[in-house]
Design an enzyme around this catalytic site. Sequence first.
Site, mmCIF file in Angstrom:
data_model
loop_
_atom_site.group_PDB
_atom_site.id
_atom_site.type_symbol
_atom_site.label_atom_id
_atom_site.label_comp_id
_atom_site.label_asym_id
_atom_site.label_seq_id
_atom_site.Cartn_x
_atom_site.Cartn_y
_atom_site.Cartn_z
ATOM 1 C CB CYS A 49 62.299 -12.276 -31.216
ATOM 2 S SG CYS A 49 63.648 -12.894 -30.195
HETATM 3 C C1 BEZ Z 1 67.570 -11.093 -31.583
HETATM 4 O O1 BEZ Z 1 66.404 -11.418 -31.539
HETATM 5 O O2 BEZ Z 1 68.136 -10.869 -32.650
HETATM 6 C C2 BEZ Z 1 68.362 -10.932 -30.318
HETATM 7 C C3 BEZ Z 1 67.831 -11.339 -29.127
HETATM 8 C C4 BEZ Z 1 68.556 -11.196 -27.970
HETATM 9 C C5 BEZ Z 1 69.798 -10.636 -27.992
HETATM 10 C C6 BEZ Z 1 70.335 -10.242 -29.184
HETATM 11 C C7 BEZ Z 1 69.621 -10.380 -30.359
#
Ligand code: BEZ
Length: 160
Positions: A49
């Site tokens: 994100c």
């Molecule tokens: C990520 O943004 O990489 C992520 C989001 C939620 C859980 C695991 C990874």
Amino acid sequence: MTIAVGDRIPSATLHRMTADGPEKVTTDDLFAGKRVAVFGLPGAFTPTCSARHVPGFLAKAEAFRAKGVDRIVCVSVNDAWVMDAWGKSQGVGDDIAMLADGGGAFTKALGLAIDLTGAGLGVRSKRYSMLVEDGVVKALHAEEATGLTISDADTLLADL
Ligand code: BEZ
């Protein structure tokens, strides 16, 4: 059931940070008469994100405006303080509205919730992007889970 192209966005209340603290934002007000690019994601400050999803939309903010998009909105199942701090750390300025769906009611109403309890996050949002015109979904790219393959800014821009 997951929301689909042609559906109306459900009525829900989100929150955004102001100088006076968190403020309610109803989806009815947010989308009425506007062309809005929305993207949802599993969590503020999480790796993909922060490194790819938000920066991708930020880099294309002008391109969205040039295509007639009135606002870009990022929604996450986080509180308004976290969304505000994350937006500042990402330098989103006025280009992206960082909206909090603290209890996840909006995300659940979209049918886009995902239980990430196993990863230590609780019930959050799948990753998605959509174009909403006057409250009606015109394009939708929902990931199966948390990966970023089709919900990126460029894919949504190609719909415009
Ligand atoms: C990520 O943004 O990489 C992520 C989001 C939620 C859980 C695991 C990874």
